[in-house]
Design a protein around this motif. Structure first.
Motif, PDB file in Angstrom:
ATOM      1  N   GLU A 185     -45.052 -51.021  -2.533  1.00  0.00           N
ATOM      2  CA  GLU A 185     -44.570 -52.329  -2.062  1.00  0.00           C
ATOM      3  C   GLU A 185     -45.537 -53.449  -2.475  1.00  0.00           C
ATOM      4  O   GLU A 185     -45.116 -54.550  -2.818  1.00  0.00           O
ATOM      5  CB  GLU A 185     -44.387 -52.323  -0.539  1.00  0.00           C
ATOM      6  CG  GLU A 185     -43.281 -51.411  -0.021  1.00  0.00           C
ATOM      7  CD  GLU A 185     -41.880 -51.812  -0.461  1.00  0.00           C
ATOM      8  OE1 GLU A 185     -41.703 -52.911  -1.027  1.00  0.00           O
ATOM      9  OE2 GLU A 185     -40.945 -51.011  -0.246  1.00  0.00           O
ATOM     10  N   ASN A 194     -44.825 -54.169  -5.971  1.00  0.00           N
ATOM     11  CA  ASN A 194     -43.577 -54.947  -6.080  1.00  0.00           C
ATOM     12  C   ASN A 194     -43.836 -56.439  -5.888  1.00  0.00           C
ATOM     13  O   ASN A 194     -43.241 -57.280  -6.558  1.00  0.00           O
ATOM     14  CB  ASN A 194     -42.555 -54.476  -5.040  1.00  0.00           C
ATOM     15  CG  ASN A 194     -41.996 -53.108  -5.357  1.00  0.00           C
ATOM     16  OD1 ASN A 194     -42.216 -52.583  -6.452  1.00  0.00           O
ATOM     17  ND2 ASN A 194     -41.302 -52.499  -4.401  1.00  0.00           N
ATOM     18  N   SER A 246     -43.225 -59.310  -8.647  1.00  0.00           N
ATOM     19  CA  SER A 246     -42.364 -60.468  -8.355  1.00  0.00           C
ATOM     20  C   SER A 246     -43.093 -61.777  -8.641  1.00  0.00           C
ATOM     21  O   SER A 246     -42.511 -62.724  -9.178  1.00  0.00           O
ATOM     22  CB  SER A 246     -41.908 -60.441  -6.890  1.00  0.00           C
ATOM     23  OG  SER A 246     -41.130 -59.304  -6.640  1.00  0.00           O
ATOM     24  N   LEU A 277     -33.805 -64.082  -7.135  1.00  0.00           N
ATOM     25  CA  LEU A 277     -33.805 -62.632  -6.938  1.00  0.00           C
ATOM     26  C   LEU A 277     -35.237 -62.112  -6.723  1.00  0.00           C
ATOM     27  O   LEU A 277     -35.495 -61.294  -5.839  1.00  0.00           O
ATOM     28  CB  LEU A 277     -33.172 -61.946  -8.161  1.00  0.00           C
ATOM     29  CG  LEU A 277     -32.749 -60.479  -7.986  1.00  0.00           C
ATOM     30  CD1 LEU A 277     -31.681 -60.339  -6.926  1.00  0.00           C
ATOM     31  CD2 LEU A 277     -32.252 -59.912  -9.309  1.00  0.00           C
ATOM     32  N   ALA A 278     -36.164 -62.632  -7.522  1.00  0.00           N
ATOM     33  CA  ALA A 278     -37.574 -62.229  -7.404  1.00  0.00           C
ATOM     34  C   ALA A 278     -38.143 -62.643  -6.044  1.00  0.00           C
ATOM     35  O   ALA A 278     -38.896 -61.892  -5.416  1.00  0.00           O
ATOM     36  CB  ALA A 278     -38.390 -62.855  -8.534  1.00  0.00           C
ATOM     37  N   GLU A 310     -36.443 -63.039  -3.241  1.00  0.00           N
ATOM     38  CA  GLU A 310     -35.830 -62.171  -2.221  1.00  0.00           C
ATOM     39  C   GLU A 310     -36.554 -60.818  -2.167  1.00  0.00           C
ATOM     40  O   GLU A 310     -36.874 -60.308  -1.096  1.00  0.00           O
ATOM     41  CB  GLU A 310     -34.351 -61.954  -2.524  1.00  0.00           C
ATOM     42  CG  GLU A 310     -33.464 -63.088  -2.051  1.00  0.00           C
ATOM     43  CD  GLU A 310     -32.003 -62.860  -2.465  1.00  0.00           C
ATOM     44  OE1 GLU A 310     -31.590 -61.688  -2.581  1.00  0.00           O
ATOM     45  OE2 GLU A 310     -31.293 -63.868  -2.678  1.00  0.00           O
ATOM     46  N   GLU A 311     -36.783 -60.252  -3.375  1.00  0.00           N
ATOM     47  CA  GLU A 311     -37.447 -58.946  -3.451  1.00  0.00           C
ATOM     48  C   GLU A 311     -38.872 -59.033  -2.905  1.00  0.00           C
ATOM     49  O   GLU A 311     -39.345 -58.125  -2.212  1.00  0.00           O
ATOM     50  CB  GLU A 311     -37.467 -58.444  -4.898  1.00  0.00           C
ATOM     51  CG  GLU A 311     -36.119 -57.910  -5.343  1.00  0.00           C
ATOM     52  CD  GLU A 311     -36.138 -57.351  -6.754  1.00  0.00           C
ATOM     53  OE1 GLU A 311     -37.219 -57.337  -7.386  1.00  0.00           O
ATOM     54  OE2 GLU A 311     -35.066 -56.935  -7.227  1.00  0.00           O
ATOM     55  N   MET A 312     -39.543 -60.150  -3.203  1.00  0.00           N
ATOM     56  CA  MET A 312     -40.919 -60.323  -2.728  1.00  0.00           C
ATOM     57  C   MET A 312     -40.951 -60.447  -1.203  1.00  0.00           C
ATOM     58  O   MET A 312     -41.801 -59.839  -0.543  1.00  0.00           O
ATOM     59  CB  MET A 312     -41.545 -61.565  -3.373  1.00  0.00           C
ATOM     60  CG  MET A 312     -43.024 -61.718  -3.058  1.00  0.00           C
ATOM     61  SD  MET A 312     -43.865 -62.898  -4.128  1.00  0.00           S
ATOM     62  CE  MET A 312     -43.106 -64.421  -3.581  1.00  0.00           C
ATOM     63  N   GLU A 357     -38.792 -59.252   0.885  1.00  0.00           N
ATOM     64  CA  GLU A 357     -38.448 -57.938   1.432  1.00  0.00           C
ATOM     65  C   GLU A 357     -39.662 -56.997   1.418  1.00  0.00           C
ATOM     66  O   GLU A 357     -39.954 -56.302   2.396  1.00  0.00           O
ATOM     67  CB  GLU A 357     -37.316 -57.333   0.588  1.00  0.00           C
ATOM     68  CG  GLU A 357     -36.297 -56.574   1.419  1.00  0.00           C
ATOM     69  CD  GLU A 357     -35.069 -56.216   0.596  1.00  0.00           C
ATOM     70  OE1 GLU A 357     -35.083 -55.106   0.050  1.00  0.00           O
ATOM     71  OE2 GLU A 357     -34.136 -57.045   0.492  1.00  0.00           O
ATOM     72  N   SER A 358     -40.396 -57.027   0.285  1.00  0.00           N
ATOM     73  CA  SER A 358     -41.573 -56.169   0.155  1.00  0.00           C
ATOM     74  C   SER A 358     -42.670 -56.587   1.126  1.00  0.00           C
ATOM     75  O   SER A 358     -43.340 -55.738   1.720  1.00  0.00           O
ATOM     76  CB  SER A 358     -42.108 -56.212  -1.282  1.00  0.00           C
ATOM     77  OG  SER A 358     -41.251 -55.485  -2.136  1.00  0.00           O
ATOM     78  N   ARG A 389     -41.791 -55.341   4.489  1.00  0.00           N
ATOM     79  CA  ARG A 389     -41.983 -53.879   4.565  1.00  0.00           C
ATOM     80  C   ARG A 389     -43.469 -53.531   4.622  1.00  0.00           C
ATOM     81  O   ARG A 389     -43.866 -52.581   5.301  1.00  0.00           O
ATOM     82  CB  ARG A 389     -41.307 -53.228   3.344  1.00  0.00           C
ATOM     83  CG  ARG A 389     -41.290 -51.723   3.367  1.00  0.00           C
ATOM     84  CD  ARG A 389     -40.392 -51.150   4.431  1.00  0.00           C
ATOM     85  NE  ARG A 389     -40.628 -49.723   4.611  1.00  0.00           N
ATOM     86  CZ  ARG A 389     -41.053 -49.159   5.725  1.00  0.00           C
ATOM     87  NH1 ARG A 389     -41.307 -49.889   6.796  1.00  0.00           N
ATOM     88  NH2 ARG A 389     -41.229 -47.854   5.791  1.00  0.00           N
TER      89      ARG A 389
END
Length: 358
Positions: free
Chosen positions: A54, A57, A61, A76-77, A79-81, A83-84, A87
Motif C-alpha cells: 500500500e 501504491n 500514485s 484516478l490516481a 482516488e487510488e492514493m 484508498e491506499s 488502508r
C-alpha cells in the motif's frame, strides 16, 4: 514498531530456509518448533507485506500525478492514493494488535470448575445449564470434553462439576469466563411468579504440566473411599474414589468419575496442579493490575461478570457493557460474539498500556 517488523521479516525468512533444510526435517522436535514459530510469524509477515504494498501504491500514485497531464488519469490516481492511505492507517492498527505479546497460556487446554453459589436448588440447576452451554460451545469448536468430577444436587442440577476441555487454543477463547455468573428468572417451584436471582461461580484454569508446577508429594494426603451416586456396579463396592488434600494450601480435590482408583488419582492430581498454577497466575495478575491499567476483568473469582435475564431474554457482560437479546442462542453455545468482544476489549487495553509505556 517498523524496526521490529523488519526484524520479524528477517527471522521469518531464516525460519523458512531452515524448514527446507533436510537435516532439520529429520530432527522432528526442532522441525515442530520451527513450524510453530513460522505459524506465529506468518500473519504478521503477511500484514506487513500488505502494508509495504500500500505504501508503494501511494508512491506510484504520486509519481503518476507528477508525470500525467490527463485529468481523468489524475483523478484516478488521486482516488487510488486516498484508498491506499486509508488502508495504511487500518493496517497500522492491525499490525499493532498482531505485535501484542501473546499470552503463553493461550494454546493450553483448560480445566473448568462450575460451582452453584447463592440460590440453592435454582443455582444448582443453572450450574447444569452453564455446563451444557460450555459443552455445546466446545462441540462447535470440535474440542474434547473429559469429566473430572460431578456433585449432583438430586433435581438435575450440579452443586459442582469439574471437567477438562482439550483442543486448539482453548484457553485463548475461554480465559475471560472466570467469575460470578448471575441468573435472574422465575423458578419452576415459585408459585407467586417472583423473579429470583441466583449465582454460579466459573473458574477457567490452564492445564498445568508437571514442568509448570513442582508438586511435592510430601505435601499431599491421598484418601480413598467408595464412590456414590450414578456409576453402575462399581458404586459402593470398591474404594475407587479418591480425595486429595494439598496440606499447605488446604485445597481438597475429590475424584470418583472413573472406575479405577489410579485413574481417579491421576485426574485429581491434574486438577490440583492446575489449581496451584492458577493461584500463581492470579497472584501475578493482581500485581500487574496494581501497576498498570487493568485488562478485561481481574481474574478475581468474586467478580460478577455476566447476568442472564430470562424474562427479558437478554445476556449482559458487565465488564464491557455488552447486552445481547438472544439468551436462548447463547445458552445453546453461541458464545463467539461475547468472546470476540471481550478479546477486542482486552487487546485495546493492552495497546493503550503499550503506548503509555512506549
Amino acid at each position: 514498531m517498523f524496526d521490529r517488523l523488519d526484524d520479524i521479516l528477517i527471522r521469518y525468512q531464516q525460519v523458512m530456509e531452515e524448514l527446507n533444510d533436510p537435516d532439520v526435517v529429520n530432527d522432528q522436535p526442532r522441525f515442530r518448533k520451527l513450524m510453530k514459530e513460522q505459524n506465529d510469524l506468518a500473519p504478521i509477515v503477511e500484514k506487513y507485506t500488505e502494508y509495504k504494498q500500500e505504501k508503494q501504491n501511494v508512491e506510484d500514485s504520486l509519481e503518476l500525478l507528477e508525470m500525467e497531464n490527463d485529468e481523468e488519469m489524475r483523478e484516478l490516481a488521486k482516488e487510488e492514493m486516498a484508498e491506499s492511505k486509508k488502508r495504511i492507517g487500518e493496517i497500522e492498527q492491525e499490525l499493532k494488535i498482531l505485535l501484542i505479546p501473546k499470552d503463553p497460556m493461550d494454546e493450553k487446554n483448560v480445566i473448568v470448575e462450575i460451582r452453584a453459589g447463592a440460590g440453592g436448588d435454582e443455582a444448582a440447576l443453572f450450574a447444569a445449564e452453564l455446563f451444557r452451554m460450555y459443552s455445546k460451545y466446545a462441540e462447535k469448536q470440535r474440542w474434547k470434553i473429559d469429566m473430572m468430577s460431578v456433585n449432583e444436587s438430586g433435581i438435575g442440577g450440579f452443586k459442582e462439576v469439574v471437567f477438562m476441555i482439550s483442543g486448539n487454543g482453548v484457553y485463548s477463547r475461554l480465559k475471560f469466563e472466570s467469575g460470578v455468573h448471575r441468573v435472574q428468572r422465575v423458578p419452576e417451584t415459585e408459585s407467586g411468579g417472583r423473579i429470583h436471582t441466583s449465582t454460579v461461580t466459573v473458574a477457567i484454569m490452564p492445564e498445568a504440566e508437571e514442568v509448570d508446577v513442582q508438586l511435592d508429594m510430601n505435601d499431599v494426603r491421598i484418601d480413598v473411599f467408595r464412590a456414590s451416586g450414578n456409576g453402575g456396579q462399581c458404586v459402593n463396592t470398591t474404594d475407587s474414589a479418591v480425595r486429595i488434600t494439598h496440606i499447605p494450601t488446604g485445597i481438597v480435590i475429590s475424584c470418583q468419575d472413573e472406575k479405577s482408583q489410579l485413574k481417579n488419582k491421576d485426574k485429581g492430581l491434574k486438577v490440583l496442579r492446575s489449581r496451584l498454577y492458577d493461584l500463581e497466575l492470579e497472584k501475578k495478575k493482581k500485581e500487574e493490575a496494581a501497576n498498570r491499567k487493568n485488562q478485561v476483568g481481574t481474574g478475581d473469582r468474586s467478580e460478577k461478570i455476566r447476568t442472564y435475564n430470562f424474562p427479558q431474554g437478554r445476556c449482559t457482560d458487565h465488564r464491557i457493557k455488552l447486552t445481547l437479546h438472544r439468551l436462548d442462542d447463547i445458552l445453546n453455545g453461541d458464545l463467539d460474539e461475547i468472546i470476540d468482544s471481550l478479546t477486542a476489549a482486552d487487546q485495546a487495553a493492552k495497546l493503550s498500556n503499550m503506548e503509555e509505556e512506549g
